[in-house]
Design an enzyme around this catalytic site. Structure first.
Site, PDB file in Angstrom:
ATOM      1  N   ASP A 296     -50.477  64.169 -60.796  1.00 49.66           N
ATOM      2  CA  ASP A 296     -50.546  63.131 -61.825  1.00 49.66           C
ATOM      3  C   ASP A 296     -50.432  63.727 -63.230  1.00 49.66           C
ATOM      4  O   ASP A 296     -51.081  64.730 -63.539  1.00 49.66           O
ATOM      5  CB  ASP A 296     -51.891  62.401 -61.683  1.00 49.66           C
ATOM      6  CG  ASP A 296     -52.038  61.287 -62.697  1.00 49.66           C
ATOM      7  OD1 ASP A 296     -51.289  60.312 -62.585  1.00 49.66           O
ATOM      8  OD2 ASP A 296     -52.896  61.401 -63.599  1.00 49.66           O
ATOM      9  N   GLU A 338     -45.348  63.792 -61.043  1.00 54.29           N
ATOM     10  CA  GLU A 338     -45.314  62.535 -61.790  1.00 54.29           C
ATOM     11  C   GLU A 338     -44.998  62.917 -63.221  1.00 54.29           C
ATOM     12  O   GLU A 338     -45.881  63.192 -64.016  1.00 54.29           O
ATOM     13  CB  GLU A 338     -46.648  61.795 -61.696  1.00 54.29           C
ATOM     14  CG  GLU A 338     -46.517  60.361 -62.186  1.00 54.29           C
ATOM     15  CD  GLU A 338     -47.264  60.045 -63.470  1.00 54.29           C
ATOM     16  OE1 GLU A 338     -46.950  59.014 -64.075  1.00 54.29           O
ATOM     17  OE2 GLU A 338     -48.167  60.799 -63.878  1.00 54.29           O
TER      18      GLU A 338
HETATM   19  C1  GLC Z   1     -50.308  58.607 -64.603  1.00 54.33           C
HETATM   20  C2  GLC Z   1     -50.663  57.359 -63.833  1.00 54.33           C
HETATM   21  C3  GLC Z   1     -51.195  56.326 -64.785  1.00 54.33           C
HETATM   22  C4  GLC Z   1     -52.409  56.901 -65.483  1.00 54.33           C
HETATM   23  C5  GLC Z   1     -52.094  58.257 -66.129  1.00 54.33           C
HETATM   24  C6  GLC Z   1     -53.338  58.983 -66.545  1.00 54.33           C
HETATM   25  O1  GLC Z   1     -49.289  58.395 -65.496  1.00 54.33           O
HETATM   26  O2  GLC Z   1     -49.538  56.882 -63.137  1.00 54.33           O
HETATM   27  O3  GLC Z   1     -51.499  55.136 -64.124  1.00 54.33           O
HETATM   28  O4  GLC Z   1     -52.825  55.997 -66.461  1.00 54.33           O
HETATM   29  O5  GLC Z   1     -51.431  59.124 -65.245  1.00 54.33           O
HETATM   30  O6  GLC Z   1     -53.989  59.526 -65.437  1.00 54.33           O
END
Ligand code: GLC
Length: 659
Positions: A296, A338
């Site tokens: 993430d 991500e």
């Molecule tokens: C990522 C997640 C998002 C979250 C962010 C902070 O982008 O997809 O939903 O707010 O990380 O953890």
């Protein structure tokens, strides 16, 4: 040792000293064959681990202690790897393309919204199997802080499951049952930040220097102000700035780096202990049977003054080191980045143009997603085709996650340069998309909402479910049969592209039934300010009951998806390895994509217009198809009229030749 790999003599000497140290402990704890396997893997990945660590931490006085400690951790984790997972490690090493095959189809959901608990997900495996799912991403399952927690992305204990969902034994049981049904499990690893209630943060709060070093904290605004000059804001509306003040922190009060919400404290990877802590958490999750770790917000894990503190070279070094560690201890596990960042920064997360085969195996193809929505609004495929022409080939060990919607907002990642290349103005196009998807543009079919609108730059992102953005909600409210039919076709069209593009297509929970925006979040004070909750509706199991009825709207979407999935699984040329070649057609409303590999060729044609469209049949020749042409989606031979291919409103075709 067979010296199977070339290593520099300096690395080899470190490697040999290390293995000599580890050998007795290994032999005492593992069977001889397992000892060999560990050493073999270690030799293969040694430089992928050692060299980045030297670059990241080599200057530190305690580097050697840290390095030794890391290997002790690896050895412990290797010895503790559960037997069935050791077998899975081997299986996947024999079948390194397991996540690239056309039979892989993903599904992503929140555990509570889908099935209440982890045990509930277990009971719903048959639903996933019916849909053909072979990869399940459960949104954050680890124990979050109480109260607001950014949808679970503020973790206070990485070794415990959110008690509302079950416990670690439930997660383990779910993972092993999913495996029995051929489904791999992806979970989020929130590695950029912890909740401020995490034990590390609490100990920092109490002033323990060791734990203060786990985070970025500052006694006054001097450094935060310098950093802020070049830092963007992620949530300007409800979490402005990147630093939060805690008067109680370490007695006299300190500023803490908080990129996202105030309660999410950014971890300091300049501290090698933090790296090792995260390694242990990775091992822990791997040993529960998790197959894919979604890293993430990974672009943010290294900070550098004077930059936007994203995608710094050290981020890629950290991933390389994490991955090497996992390759040795738990090679069944892969990483998903991500990284919702521009292509030049995104590609290195897959090892493209940098460290081939040493980065993440998976990354979200955010640009494809954005361009699909852009094309649906404009009905013109030029921007999509132009941009996809610049996407590089996938490398041996990596692939995309292709998707239409996820739990986050849609940010219009259309650059001014790309827009200009097809005669558009980037700024105006992004404004158009915002107006279109909030339904304010005349004739728009969409029903969505602005997220994080910036009144100065007019930048904004969009929230809304697939069905609502694609026009189904509006059409149904108007009881307009024709508009309903078009909306269903749009939903299937988008899925058709993500199923063929190359990668793991990810279905967002509820999209298979056409679920609409959900306003119930507004009555929950913890969620009300964050309208991303509108596109996180609970699963509608009542609606799901009509999925087998082809006369119902739900049935049309669901059955249409089943047809796409079945066709995908029957098409070996959709294996990720191979060419992904967008093609210009003579019709601006029809997108063409040629997929080919030694197992065959497939030509996707996708009509992004609500009226019938024609394309010249000579496109088939350019797409390399010959003989009788079959449309895999219609199970029939393609008929041409006057050397033209006819596509119905929003129709897509998957064409293959029989010669
Ligand atoms: C990522 C997640 C998002 C979250 C962010 C902070 O982008 O997809 O939903 O707010 O990380 O953890």
């Amino acid at each position: 040792m067979h010296n199977i790999l070339q290593m520099s003599s300096a690395s080899r000497s470190v490697f040999e000293t290390l293995t000599a140290r580890l050998a007795p402990a290994l032999a005492a704890r593992c069977a001889p064959r397992d000892v060999d396997l560990f050493l073999l893997r270690l030799e293969c990945y040694f430089e992928d681990l050692y060299l980045p660590l030297v670059q990241l931490y080599g200057e530190y006085a305690d580097f050697h202690q840290q390095f030794d400690a890391l290997f002790d951790q690896m050895l412990d984790a290797y010895a503790a790897r559960p037997e069935p997972l050791r077998l899975l490690d081997l299986e996947r090493q024999f079948m390194p393309d397991w996540f690239q095959r056309p039979n892989i189809v993903g599904y992503v959901c929140y555990t509570d919204l889908f099935a209440g608990t982890l045990a509930g997900v277990r009971e719903s495996i048959s639903y996933l199997c019916e849909l053909g799912v072979t990869y399940l991403h459960l949104m954050p399952v680890l124990k979050p802080r109480p109260g607001a927690n950014d949808g679970g992305y503020a973790v206070m204990d990485y070794r415990a499951v959110n008690p509302a969902l079950g416990n670690m034994a439930d997660l383990q049981a779910l993972a092993s049952e999913l495996h029995a049904f051929g489904i791999s499990l992806c979970v989020d690893l929130v590695l950029n930040h912890t909740a401020k209630e995490h034990e590390w943060a609490q100990r920092a709060m109490a002033g323990e220097q060791e734990y203060l070093d786990y985070y970025y904290t500052f006694p006054d605004r001097t450094l935060p102000d310098i950093y802020e000059r070049t830092l963007p804001e992620t949530f300007p509306d409800f979490a402005p700035g990147n630093f939060s003040w805690y008067p109680e922190l370490a007695d006299s009060g300190r500023w803490v780096w908080t990129t996202f919400y105030e309660f999410q404290w950014d971890l300091n990877y300049k501290n090698p202990t933090v790296f090792r802590e995260m390694v242990d958490i990775m091992f822990f999750l791997a040993h529960q049977g998790v197959d894919v770790l979604r890293l993430d917000a990974v672009p943010f894990i290294w900070k550098r003054m004077g930059t936007n503190c994203q995608n710094q070279p050290e981020v890629y070094l950290l991933i390389e080191a994490f991955r090497a560690v996992m390759r040795v201890v738990a090679p069944a596990v892969i990483f998903k980045a991500e990284a919702i960042v521009p292509p030049d920064f995104l590609l290195p997360y897959l090892g493209i143009k940098t460290t081939v085969g040493k980065q993440c195996e998976l990354a979200y193809n955010n640009q494809l997603m954005v361009l699909l929505w852009s094309t649906l609004a404009s009905r013109k495929v030029t921007l999509l085709t132009e941009v996809l022409h610049h996407m590089p080939l996938m490398l041996l060990g990596s692939t995309w996650i292709t998707y239409i919607r996820n739990h986050d907002d849609i940010g219009w990642a259309v650059t001014d340069e790309d827009a200009a290349a097809v005669g558009e103005n980037g700024f105006l196009h992004r404004q158009f998309l915002n107006e279109f998807y909030t339904g304010t543009f005349p004739g728009s079919f969409a029903k969505g909402a602005l997220f994080q609108y910036n009144p100065v730059t007019h930048d904004a992102r969009i929230s809304g479910t697939t069905a609502s953005l694609a026009g189904l909600e509006q059409a149904l409210a108007k009881q307009d049969e024709h508009a309903i039919d078009l909306a269903v076709r749009r939903i299937l069209l988008l899925h058709s592209v993500i199923m063929t593009y190359g990668g793991i297509p990810l279905i967002y929970m509820g999209d298979e039934l056409g679920l609409f925006n959900d306003s119930s979040y507004l009555s929950d004070p913890v969620k009300a300010e964050d309208n991303r909750w509108m596109h996180r509706p609970p699963m509608d199991w009542t609606k799901a009951k009509s999925r087998h009825d082809p006369t119902s709207i739900v049935g049309q979407i669901y059955q249409g998806l089943l047809r796409l999935i079945a066709a995908r699984k029957s098409a070996p040329m959709l294996h990720c390895l191979g060419l992904i070649q967008p093609m210009w057609t003579d019709n601006d409303h029809v997108f063409a994509l040629s997929r080919s590999n030694p197992m065959g060729r497939l030509l996707l044609l996708a009509n992004f217009h609500e009226s019938e469209q024609l394309v010249r049949a000579n496109l088939l020749k350019y797409g390399g198809l010959s003989g009788n042409i079959h449309n895999l989606l219609a199970e029939e031979i393609l008929r041409l009229t006057d050397e033209y291919i006819h596509l119905g409103p929003y129709e897509s075709m998957w064409l293959v030749g029989d010669e």
